[in-house]
Structures are given as C-alpha cells and as structure tokens.
Scaffold this active site. Structure first.
Site, mmCIF file in Angstrom:
data_model
loop_
_atom_site.group_PDB
_atom_site.id
_atom_site.type_symbol
_atom_site.label_atom_id
_atom_site.label_comp_id
_atom_site.label_asym_id
_atom_site.label_seq_id
_atom_site.Cartn_x
_atom_site.Cartn_y
_atom_site.Cartn_z
ATOM 1 N NE ARG A 136 41.005 59.671 66.214
ATOM 2 C CZ ARG A 136 40.098 60.569 65.896
ATOM 3 N NH1 ARG A 136 38.900 60.209 65.510
ATOM 4 N NH2 ARG A 136 40.376 61.860 65.944
ATOM 5 C CG ASN A 189 40.094 59.431 69.567
ATOM 6 O OD1 ASN A 189 41.093 58.739 69.555
ATOM 7 N ND2 ASN A 189 40.126 60.708 69.249
#
Length: 94
Positions: free
Chosen positions: A18, A36
């Site tokens: 990320r 996520n």
C-alpha cells in the site's frame, strides 16, 4: 483521463504494497486510494491521464521488492475519486 479499480492478488499484504502504491501514484500525479481487503488482496482506485494510469497498472504487476503478485483484476470506473491519493483503512469483504 481514465479511472480504474485494481484487485491485486498474491503476497501483497504485510510487504509495504500500500505504501509503495501510494508513493508511485503520487509520483505519477494520480488520484485515488489503496487499501487491504480481508480476503488477502489489495484494492486500489487509480485516476489520471491514461499513460500514467497504464504505467502504474503495469508497475503493480511487480509491486515492491517483498511482494509476489500472482494476478491483477482491472475494471473501469465511471466516477473519479477526489483529488489526492490516500491509504485507506482495511476493508472487510462479506
């Protein structure tokens, strides 16, 4: 301009995927977010000039050094996100 949603599979959580995606998106001047998912995938919404979006989609097939991407689902989105690129809270999939 284009907006796409990515669902990235493989070893993509716990490997700085990320943070890497956010950094890469900002470097390309893109808008959107990354998060996520509870199913083990990473989801991202990317929006910006076609060439920069396509370039990041290609880069996401590899990801950061610790990642091992096994697949990416790409779908077109009609509504672009607000300006900026953020790392969102985790998303629980039912």
């Amino acid at each position: 301009m284009k907006t796409v949603r990515l669902l990235i599979s493989g070893t993509v959580q716990g490997v700085w995927y990320r943070g890497w995606t956010r950094r890469e998106a900002i470097q390309r001047g893109l808008h959107g977010w990354v998060r996520n998912r509870s199913d083990g995938r990473v989801e991202a919404l990317l929006s910006g000039p076609n060439e920069q979006v396509d370039d990041l989609v290609k880069a996401c097939q590899i990801g950061p050094p610790a990642a091992s991407v096994s697949g990416i689902e790409v779908s077109s989105e009609q509504t672009p996100p607000p300006a900026g690129f953020t790392q969102q809270p985790d998303y629980t999939v039912d």
